[in-house]
Design an enzyme around this catalytic site. Structure first.
Site, PDB file in Angstrom:
ATOM      1  N   LYS A   1       0.841  -1.179   0.000  1.00 40.59           N
ATOM      2  CA  LYS A   1       0.000   0.000   0.000  1.00 40.59           C
ATOM      3  C   LYS A   1       0.891   1.249   0.000  1.00 40.59           C
ATOM      4  O   LYS A   1       2.047   1.130   0.390  1.00 40.59           O
ATOM      5  CB  LYS A   1      -0.919   0.004   1.224  1.00 40.59           C
ATOM      6  CG  LYS A   1      -0.130   0.073   2.560  1.00 40.59           C
ATOM      7  CD  LYS A   1      -0.914   0.683   3.650  1.00 40.59           C
ATOM      8  CE  LYS A   1      -0.629   2.127   3.834  1.00 40.59           C
ATOM      9  NZ  LYS A   1       0.439   2.465   4.780  1.00 40.59           N
TER      10      LYS A   1
ATOM     11  N   HIS B   1      -0.538  -5.210   5.912  1.00 39.75           N
ATOM     12  CA  HIS B   1       0.131  -6.059   6.912  1.00 39.75           C
ATOM     13  C   HIS B   1      -0.726  -6.253   8.163  1.00 39.75           C
ATOM     14  O   HIS B   1      -0.503  -7.191   8.928  1.00 39.75           O
ATOM     15  CB  HIS B   1       1.537  -5.545   7.231  1.00 39.75           C
ATOM     16  CG  HIS B   1       1.583  -4.370   8.155  1.00 39.75           C
ATOM     17  ND1 HIS B   1       1.394  -3.087   7.727  1.00 39.75           N
ATOM     18  CD2 HIS B   1       1.808  -4.278   9.490  1.00 39.75           C
ATOM     19  CE1 HIS B   1       1.498  -2.255   8.762  1.00 39.75           C
ATOM     20  NE2 HIS B   1       1.747  -2.961   9.849  1.00 39.75           N
TER      21      HIS B   1
ATOM     22  N   LYS C   1      -1.491  -9.786  11.189  1.00 41.68           N
ATOM     23  CA  LYS C   1      -1.257  -9.761  12.644  1.00 41.68           C
ATOM     24  C   LYS C   1      -2.056 -10.877  13.312  1.00 41.68           C
ATOM     25  O   LYS C   1      -3.214 -11.129  12.943  1.00 41.68           O
ATOM     26  CB  LYS C   1      -1.675  -8.397  13.225  1.00 41.68           C
ATOM     27  CG  LYS C   1      -0.729  -7.275  12.831  1.00 41.68           C
ATOM     28  CD  LYS C   1      -1.100  -5.977  13.516  1.00 41.68           C
ATOM     29  CE  LYS C   1      -0.306  -4.820  12.933  1.00 41.68           C
ATOM     30  NZ  LYS C   1       0.917  -4.496  13.643  1.00 41.68           N
TER      31      LYS C   1
ATOM     32  N   GLU D   1      -0.687   5.527  17.667  1.00 39.69           N
ATOM     33  CA  GLU D   1       0.765   5.346  17.620  1.00 39.69           C
ATOM     34  C   GLU D   1       1.423   6.449  18.428  1.00 39.69           C
ATOM     35  O   GLU D   1       0.944   7.584  18.432  1.00 39.69           O
ATOM     36  CB  GLU D   1       1.265   5.440  16.178  1.00 39.69           C
ATOM     37  CG  GLU D   1       0.709   4.374  15.275  1.00 39.69           C
ATOM     38  CD  GLU D   1       1.342   4.467  13.896  1.00 39.69           C
ATOM     39  OE1 GLU D   1       2.333   3.767  13.675  1.00 39.69           O
ATOM     40  OE2 GLU D   1       0.859   5.238  13.073  1.00 39.69           O
TER      41      GLU D   1
ATOM     42  N   HIS E   1      -5.693  -0.057   6.763  1.00 36.33           N
ATOM     43  CA  HIS E   1      -5.717  -0.825   8.014  1.00 36.33           C
ATOM     44  C   HIS E   1      -7.038  -0.692   8.774  1.00 36.33           C
ATOM     45  O   HIS E   1      -7.630  -1.682   9.192  1.00 36.33           O
ATOM     46  CB  HIS E   1      -4.583  -0.371   8.944  1.00 36.33           C
ATOM     47  CG  HIS E   1      -3.226  -0.394   8.306  1.00 36.33           C
ATOM     48  ND1 HIS E   1      -2.869  -1.318   7.364  1.00 36.33           N
ATOM     49  CD2 HIS E   1      -2.137   0.389   8.471  1.00 36.33           C
ATOM     50  CE1 HIS E   1      -1.616  -1.102   6.972  1.00 36.33           C
ATOM     51  NE2 HIS E   1      -1.154  -0.062   7.626  1.00 36.33           N
TER      52      HIS E   1
HETATM   53  C1  BG6 Z   1       1.976   1.629   7.956  1.00 42.81           C
HETATM   54  C2  BG6 Z   1       1.847   3.123   7.908  1.00 42.81           C
HETATM   55  O1  BG6 Z   1       1.188   1.040   6.965  1.00 42.81           O
HETATM   56  O2  BG6 Z   1       1.555   1.162   9.235  1.00 42.81           O
HETATM   57  C3  BG6 Z   1       2.657   3.764   9.014  1.00 42.81           C
HETATM   58  O3  BG6 Z   1       2.290   3.594   6.646  1.00 42.81           O
HETATM   59  C4  BG6 Z   1       2.293   3.177  10.357  1.00 42.81           C
HETATM   60  O4  BG6 Z   1       2.476   5.173   9.019  1.00 42.81           O
HETATM   61  C5  BG6 Z   1       2.322   1.661  10.316  1.00 42.81           C
HETATM   62  O5  BG6 Z   1       3.219   3.663  11.323  1.00 42.81           O
HETATM   63  C6  BG6 Z   1       1.756   1.057  11.603  1.00 42.81           C
HETATM   64  O6  BG6 Z   1       1.966  -0.332  11.600  1.00 42.81           O
HETATM   65  P1  BG6 Z   1       2.131  -1.141  12.980  1.00 42.81           P
HETATM   66  O7  BG6 Z   1       2.241  -2.563  12.549  1.00 42.81           O
HETATM   67  O8  BG6 Z   1       3.367  -0.612  13.647  1.00 42.81           O
HETATM   68  O9  BG6 Z   1       0.900  -0.858  13.786  1.00 42.81           O
END
Ligand code: BG6
Length: 502
Positions: free
Chosen positions: A166, A196, A200, A234, A258
């Protein structure tokens, strides 16, 4: 013990057999082989799958990028990256030396019209029948050209597949043109659009929780559910990704993919099976039922924010503009949306979603808030409605909050306590990185955890409606201090409905 209840061994959870099934021997070409994603995620994930015996020693991983470097150089680069990024202690010198024999490198400037594909074709020519994976870990504007290049070089064999990271496009139209361009070279069944989050552990557990238990489904609708909250918070900022992020923003970077995937898995109907198209068709129906955001409801149903200077865990963090190195930006680093799914199951149930950078802590939750009991027999005693909290990360857990009687004499006192399924208390296995499962699924040819083209486009249609309404209504960006859970307006949005973020 009868077969029916043999799985329930007293009070303990029996861990399932965790043997790993080896996948077919493959050639995996990583475009962007020296980039951040390859170094941080892809190569370490492949190393872990190799250590678990899932990848045969004959399989090959071929990094490509513009730079000219030797095979040895490349091996050193990814080795050093593994050791600086990896947070686990699974590194083993001996195993890495075995693994590194599978790593090769080919210099190829795919951005150049006259790129010479001969060296890659030569490396791949050793075995044209094996599974061949082209992983495009490069800016999406190169996707179509790379696919054309692969075709012209005769590298698209019947066993070849392509993986797209993506973002696929920046709106509906551009996503459609990427899908068409890639689709002119690869059949839909050979296109793996990766999100991704679908790899998970806890996201997959959502499917098991919903469809592997009889208890939840009868309650899983507007009959018993008051509202749903999905939070992906985050604590990190935009780091060194400003150039990409400042044009994208939280809505495109996180919500379009996501958060909407989490919403789909939470809200979709039971698929006939876990086959890719059964699951993806159900997710698509949810996306199509999402009520569009317009000028009329944009102010009430969305909040956009940007982080200002503040403290995260006692450390002072710069504001977004400083992080990105610009004087002015209208890019949102936080977004909250009150979404509605217009179908029988979800009519009248608000689904609040929010995501942001530089929030108080890293935390992703899905909260299912049930309705109060229809009539309380406990007089004036306060009763808290049931709540199911699925903690996706960190501290993976499922908690069902219930009312019980507080023990003791002297009146009836109620207490709200969780039935607590914390993963750490029950399982000792290592949680694989999401990319480990997804990469092996690509080799196996299992598309269930990947997005279909029409799904991506439907998600963009909804996101486009928000972008258009933000622009035509001139919706303000609200500032929030780093370390805060978004701007106050995001809290007001729920308060108006008598709700609050959990
Ligand atoms: C990515 C985004 O797809 O996912 C990022 O581009 C983000 O900005 C990340 O930080 C978060 O992934 P995870 O697995 O750390 O929650």
């Amino acid at each position: 013990m009868s077969d029916k209840n043999s799985a329930q061994t007293g009070e303990t959870i029996s861990e399932t057999n965790s043997a790993f099934l080896p996948v077919d021997t493959f050639d995996l070409v990583v475009f962007g082989g020296t980039g951040d994603l390859a170094r941080r995620k892809l190569i370490p994930s492949l190393y872990h799958r190799f250590c678990d015996g899932q990848i045969s020693p004959e399989s090959r991983i071929i990094g490509t990028s513009r730079s000219d470097r030797s095979q040895e150089d490349y091996r050193r680069l990814v080795h050093d990256a593994y050791n600086s990024f990896s947070q686990d202690d699974d590194y083993d010198d001996g195993r890495w030396s075995d693994f590194k024999n599978q790593l090769d490198y080919v210099g190829l400037d795919v951005g150049d019209d006259k790129a010479d594909w001969t060296a890659l074709a030569k490396v791949l020519s050793k075995d044209a029948d094996r599974v061949r994976v082209f992983y495009l870990a490069v800016p999406p504007k190169l996707y179509v050209d790379i696919c054309k290049g692969l075709k012209a070089a005769g590298l698209v064999t019947p066993n070849a597949r392509v993986v797209l990271e993506k973002p696929i496009g920046t709106d509906f139209k551009t996503a459609q043109s990427v899908n068409q361009g890639v689709g002119a070279v690869f059949a839909e069944s050979s296109i793996y659009r990766i999100d991704h989050y679908l790899g998970k552990e806890t996201v997959q557990n959502l499917l098991v929780l919903r469809f592997g238990n009889v208890l939840l489904e009868p309650l899983w609708s507007n009959r018993a559910i008051d509202h749903i909250e999905i939070t992906v918070a985050e604590s990190i900022g935009v780091g060194g990704r400003g150039a990409y992020y400042d044009g994208a923003g939280a809505l495109r970077d996180m919500v379009q993919n996501h958060l909407l995937q989490l919403l789909c898995l939470t809200a979709m109907e039971t698929p006939a099976s876990l086959d890719a198209d059964d699951v993806r068709t159900e997710k698509l129906k949810v996306l199509r039922a999402l009520r569009l955001i317009t000028d009329t409801n944009v102010a009430e149903d969305t909040v956009r924010g940007q982080y200002a200077r503040g403290k995260v865990e006692d450390e002072v963090m710069a504001d977004y503009l400083t992080d990105v190195g610009v004087d002015f930006s209208e890019t949102e680093t936080f977004v909250a949306i009150k979404a509605h799914i217009d179908n029988w199951r979800w009519a009248g149930v608000p689904i609040y979603i929010r995501t942001g950078k530089r929030m108080a802590t890293r935390r992703s939750d899905i909260v299912i808030q049930f309705k109060p009991v229809p009539h309380s027999v406990f007089g004036d005693t306060k009763l808290n409605p049931n709540r199911l909290v699925i903690r996706l990360q960190p501290d993976e857990a499922v908690r069902l909050w219930m009312e019980i009687k507080e023990p003791g004499a002297g009146g009836l006192r109620l207490k709200t306590v969780p039935l607590n399924l914390a993963y750490a208390d029950n399982f000792t296995v290592r949680y694989p990185d999401a990319y480990e499962r997804l990469l092996m699924d690509v080799v196996r040819g299992n598309l269930s955890l990947f997005m279909r083209g029409d799904e991506v486009e439907a998600a963009w249609k909804w996101v486009d409606s928000i972008l258009a309404a933000w622009s035509s209504s001139g919706q303000r960006i609200e500032l929030y201090q780093a370390g805060q859970d978004g701007p106050d307006e995001a809290h007001d949005m729920l308060q108006k409905d008598g709700n609050s973020w959990v």
